[in-house]
Enzyme design. Structure first.
Site, mmCIF file in Angstrom:
data_model
loop_
_atom_site.group_PDB
_atom_site.id
_atom_site.type_symbol
_atom_site.label_atom_id
_atom_site.label_comp_id
_atom_site.label_asym_id
_atom_site.label_seq_id
_atom_site.Cartn_x
_atom_site.Cartn_y
_atom_site.Cartn_z
ATOM 1 C CB ALA A 71 -0.936 -0.006 1.211
ATOM 2 C CD GLU A 120 9.373 -1.329 6.333
ATOM 3 O OE1 GLU A 120 8.308 -1.132 5.735
ATOM 4 O OE2 GLU A 120 9.460 -2.048 7.364
ATOM 5 C CG ASN A 147 2.290 -9.594 6.134
ATOM 6 O OD1 ASN A 147 3.295 -10.189 6.518
ATOM 7 N ND2 ASN A 147 1.224 -9.437 6.894
ATOM 8 C CB THR A 148 3.114 -6.599 -0.170
ATOM 9 O OG1 THR A 148 2.213 -5.798 0.605
ATOM 10 C CG2 THR A 148 2.659 -6.607 -1.623
ATOM 11 N NE ARG A 167 -8.124 -17.612 2.876
ATOM 12 C CZ ARG A 167 -7.151 -16.855 2.393
ATOM 13 N NH1 ARG A 167 -6.709 -15.839 3.093
ATOM 14 N NH2 ARG A 167 -6.605 -17.097 1.218
ATOM 15 C CG HIS A 176 -3.193 -15.659 6.179
ATOM 16 N ND1 HIS A 176 -1.918 -15.881 5.725
ATOM 17 C CD2 HIS A 176 -3.935 -15.352 5.073
ATOM 18 C CE1 HIS A 176 -1.872 -15.699 4.405
ATOM 19 N NE2 HIS A 176 -3.074 -15.364 3.989
ATOM 20 C CG HIS A 177 -5.802 -10.354 6.237
ATOM 21 N ND1 HIS A 177 -4.973 -9.670 5.389
ATOM 22 C CD2 HIS A 177 -6.906 -9.588 6.378
ATOM 23 C CE1 HIS A 177 -5.547 -8.542 5.005
ATOM 24 N NE2 HIS A 177 -6.726 -8.468 5.599
ATOM 25 N NE ARG A 195 -7.156 -11.208 3.502
ATOM 26 C CZ ARG A 195 -6.479 -12.018 2.695
ATOM 27 N NH1 ARG A 195 -6.666 -11.989 1.393
ATOM 28 N NH2 ARG A 195 -5.593 -12.864 3.189
ATOM 29 N N GLY A 228 -7.289 -13.288 -2.005
ATOM 30 C CA GLY A 228 -7.054 -12.485 -3.214
ATOM 31 C C GLY A 228 -7.588 -11.072 -3.127
HETATM 32 P P1 FAD Z 1 2.617 -4.694 4.358
HETATM 33 O O1 FAD Z 1 2.905 -5.171 2.990
HETATM 34 O O2 FAD Z 1 2.769 -5.673 5.477
HETATM 35 O O3 FAD Z 1 3.514 -3.409 4.625
HETATM 36 C C1 FAD Z 1 3.472 -2.691 5.829
HETATM 37 C C2 FAD Z 1 4.875 -2.164 6.125
HETATM 38 O O4 FAD Z 1 4.823 -1.236 7.205
HETATM 39 C C3 FAD Z 1 5.830 -3.274 6.547
HETATM 40 O O5 FAD Z 1 6.976 -3.267 5.745
HETATM 41 C C4 FAD Z 1 6.121 -2.944 8.002
HETATM 42 O O6 FAD Z 1 7.402 -3.361 8.419
HETATM 43 C C5 FAD Z 1 5.967 -1.429 8.013
HETATM 44 N N1 FAD Z 1 5.746 -0.883 9.349
HETATM 45 C C6 FAD Z 1 4.975 -1.391 10.342
HETATM 46 N N2 FAD Z 1 5.051 -0.629 11.445
HETATM 47 C C7 FAD Z 1 5.892 0.413 11.147
HETATM 48 C C8 FAD Z 1 6.391 1.516 11.885
HETATM 49 N N3 FAD Z 1 6.086 1.714 13.180
HETATM 50 N N4 FAD Z 1 7.228 2.388 11.259
HETATM 51 C C9 FAD Z 1 7.591 2.204 9.957
HETATM 52 N N5 FAD Z 1 7.178 1.119 9.224
HETATM 53 C C10 FAD Z 1 6.322 0.261 9.812
HETATM 54 N N6 FAD Z 1 -3.484 -11.451 0.109
HETATM 55 C C11 FAD Z 1 -4.011 -11.630 -1.121
HETATM 56 O O7 FAD Z 1 -4.903 -10.885 -1.525
HETATM 57 N N7 FAD Z 1 -3.544 -12.625 -1.935
HETATM 58 C C12 FAD Z 1 -2.574 -13.509 -1.544
HETATM 59 O O8 FAD Z 1 -2.172 -14.380 -2.320
HETATM 60 C C13 FAD Z 1 -2.035 -13.351 -0.229
HETATM 61 N N8 FAD Z 1 -1.093 -14.211 0.228
HETATM 62 C C14 FAD Z 1 -0.549 -13.982 1.456
HETATM 63 C C15 FAD Z 1 0.446 -14.858 1.922
HETATM 64 C C16 FAD Z 1 1.064 -14.617 3.130
HETATM 65 C C17 FAD Z 1 2.138 -15.557 3.618
HETATM 66 C C18 FAD Z 1 0.672 -13.497 3.922
HETATM 67 C C19 FAD Z 1 1.346 -13.203 5.232
HETATM 68 C C20 FAD Z 1 -0.344 -12.660 3.488
HETATM 69 C C21 FAD Z 1 -0.954 -12.891 2.265
HETATM 70 N N9 FAD Z 1 -1.969 -12.045 1.799
HETATM 71 C C22 FAD Z 1 -2.506 -12.266 0.566
HETATM 72 C C23 FAD Z 1 -2.361 -10.829 2.544
HETATM 73 C C24 FAD Z 1 -1.642 -9.609 1.949
HETATM 74 O O9 FAD Z 1 -0.347 -9.987 1.536
HETATM 75 C C25 FAD Z 1 -1.520 -8.464 2.937
HETATM 76 O O10 FAD Z 1 -2.771 -8.160 3.485
HETATM 77 C C26 FAD Z 1 -0.982 -7.200 2.248
HETATM 78 O O11 FAD Z 1 0.198 -7.499 1.532
HETATM 79 C C27 FAD Z 1 -0.701 -6.097 3.263
HETATM 80 O O12 FAD Z 1 -0.156 -4.999 2.559
HETATM 81 P P2 FAD Z 1 0.137 -3.639 3.338
HETATM 82 O O13 FAD Z 1 0.846 -2.759 2.384
HETATM 83 O O14 FAD Z 1 -1.073 -3.161 4.010
HETATM 84 O O15 FAD Z 1 1.125 -4.091 4.492
#
Ligand code: FAD
Length: 522
Positions: free
Chosen positions: A53, A73, A81-82, A319, A426-427, A466, A469
């Protein structure tokens, strides 16, 4: 004439005061002591979190002309998680779906998302997601992302509309987005943990910036346009998830260690509201007390049995239903079984986990079902009877537990594989309340000016459960939209701390009127 102009100006000033309270609050001597007198750094856009995001928001803002951005970061690596996700992304896509004979529509995606979450999601946010997800796919492709030609049904979803990255799953998105950040010169500062959000006063006025910790030092950053919180979920925070669902305290997690929800209390400190915090999703993983996870469940093509070798749940169930059924098993443990044909269909990472599991005692392989049962500590005759009964159902096209036809595959080709099916967190579907413009909403239902959030840190998009995907679609779609929104946002709130004088007052009035008119007629 002159007099009239002055009067008009005063009326306009009144209107401006109504829409720019923050500008006045900033001049207020009662401005909170928490606001630094002098900031260490200043940027226009500050993004917390370099996951899907956050990176998407930065790139989208840059494409729309806003490049004075800093991404903080906390981890030593980028991607959150992405990066470790399967990368499956739901979006209606007739160009891919039609050749596969799949009829789909935005309404279908909308209805399934709401229903899959027990109608507990905010319908306006779901609408925003499903309507804009298709454009997110084409936008990603336009910046270099490559998807497979065929869509698929992600595990835990209700329909084949999942886009699969061509290369290395979730990592593909991160590579493409980081390349774009480099192109636009957007710095990503690692090991920079945000510890405070700074607002004019604790619960009023606009958000001014953040404070972060790096190398033992505290550093303040002024964000003149906006702060976007994209810090992910709290799946790896045992205390936080136990607070909202005590059953999940001791479970393992599929999440990266940084998924600790740090920003949720920080946003609450400045007035933000939370929603759905006890909607926490689990996936098959390793049971409590074990550490190596062998995910054999992709596509729901395996069967799950209990310690008596009997099936007890439809393996392609929702799930949350699977979670609850496994959690009430003794030691919250079950076992998953599939044959070599289905094993060949899981991805390389999952295969590698299974090979490693053979060494760690978390996976087993055998030439007969009875031998497999023996190795797994299950009753051989019972497991053989279960597999025979399942195979007979597959042949007849009718499964005893109602598994979908499309997931009915026989377990017949040796060697047979087995692994633990515990529940791993997981989520986290809950999080901060936002509106469709991704503005953070406070506990009185009002927008917190200049504070935005996108991705798993937000709540209300998935409801109680959720769909597989939908998270990648959510993070990247709201990330894309919020970046654009902020870049295009008129400077409704002037930085009154750093500017003053009559010309500025007139500028406030003019820009405020532009904003008001823009809102009504734009
Ligand atoms: P993230 O990608 O987790 O990024 C958040 C970032 O913020 C991290 O890098 C973290 O370190 C940083 N952060 C946190 N706190 C702080 C702070 N205090 N200061 C600075 N930085 C900070 N979803 C699907 O739709 N399809 C899938 O196939 C799928 N597979 C998955 C498989 C696994 C193993 C997992 C764990 C999840 C999966 N998901 C899937 C869910 C999906 O990946 C996540 O919901 C999504 O990637 C989250 O994106 P995000 O950008 O919100 O957070």
């Amino acid at each position: 004439m002159m007099e009239l102009s002055r009067r008009k100006l005063l009326v306009a000033a009144g209107a401006a005061a109504a829409v720019v309270p923050a500008a006045h609050a900033a001049q207020d001597p009662s401005l909170s002591d928490n606001v630094p007198k002098k900031w260490d750094r200043t940027v226009k856009l500050l993004i917390v979190g370099a996951g899907g995001a956050g990176l998407t928001a930065a790139v989208s803002a840059a494409q729309n002309g806003l490049t004075d951005t800093l991404i903080l970061e906390k981890m030593a690596y980028i991607g959150g998680n992405t990066a470790i996700s399967g990368g499956g992304m739901n979006a209606v896509d007739p160009a891919r779906q039609k050749p596969q004979g799949i009829e789909d529509s935005i309404e279908n995606h909308y209805e399934q998302t709401l229903k899959g979450g027990d109608y507990r999601a905010n319908p306006a946010l779901v609408k925003e997601l499903v309507e804009n997800a298709p454009e997110t796919v084409t936008w990603l492709e336009s910046i270099g992302m490559k998807f497979k030609d065929k869509v698929y049904q992600v595990y835990g979803s209700l329909y084949p509309r999942g886009h699969a990255p061509l290369g290395s799953l979730g990592q593909d998105y991160i590579k493409v987005l980081v390349d774009q950040c480099k192109k636009y010169g957007i710095p990503i500062e690692k090991q920079a943990r945000v510890v405070r959000i700074i607002r004019e006063t604790p619960l009023k006025g606009k958000v001014l910036g953040v404070e972060y910790e790096k190398g033992g030092k505290l550093i303040t950053v002024r964000a003149t346009k906006a702060v976007v919180v994209a810090a992910g979920g709290f799946g790896a925070n045992k205390k936080m998830r136990a607070l909202h669902d005590p059953r999940l305290a001791d479970l393992t997690t599929t999440n990266h260690p940084g998924a600790t929800g740090d920003l949720l209390p920080l946003m609450v400190d400045v007035g933000a509201d939370l929603t759905g915090m006890d909607f926490i999703q689990c996936n098959p993983g390793c049971p409590p007390g074990r550490t190596h996870r062998v995910p054999l469940h992709q596509g729901g093509r395996f069967i799950i049995v209990d310690r008596n070798g009997k099936r007890f749940i439809r393996e392609d169930e929702r799930r949350d239903v699977i979670r609850d059924a496994v959690l009430i098993q003794p030691k919250a443990t079950a076992w998953g079984i599939l044959d070599q044909t289905r094993f060949d269909m899981i991805n390389q990472g999952q295969k590698d986990a299974a090979y490693k599991g053979l060494e760690t005692g978390d996976a087993w392989k055998a030439d007969t079902i009875e031998e497999l049962a023996q190795k797994m500590g299950l009753p051989p005759a019972a497991l053989k009877a279960t597999v025979d009964e399942f195979n007979a159902g597959v042949k007849a096209g009718k499964d005893k537990l109602g598994k979908f036809q499309r997931n009915l595959f026989p377990i017949e080709k040796p060697p047979f594989w087995g692994a633990y099916v515990g529940m791993s967190v997981h989520h986290t579907m809950g999080g901060v309340v936002i509106n469709t413009a991704a503005e953070v909403i406070d506990r009185r239902g009002e927008v917190i000016p200049n504070l935005y959030a996108a991705g798993e840190v937000t709540g209300g998009i998935h409801g109680a459960n959720r769909l597989g995907g939908n998270a990648i679609a959510d993070c990247l779609t709201f990330g894309r939209l919020v970046g654009k929104e902020i870049a295009e946002k008129k400077a409704c709130m002037i930085d009154a701390q750093s500017e003053s004088g009559p010309d500025v007052a007139i500028w406030i009035i003019v820009s405020s009127l532009t904003c008001v008119l823009g809102r009504y007629f734009g």
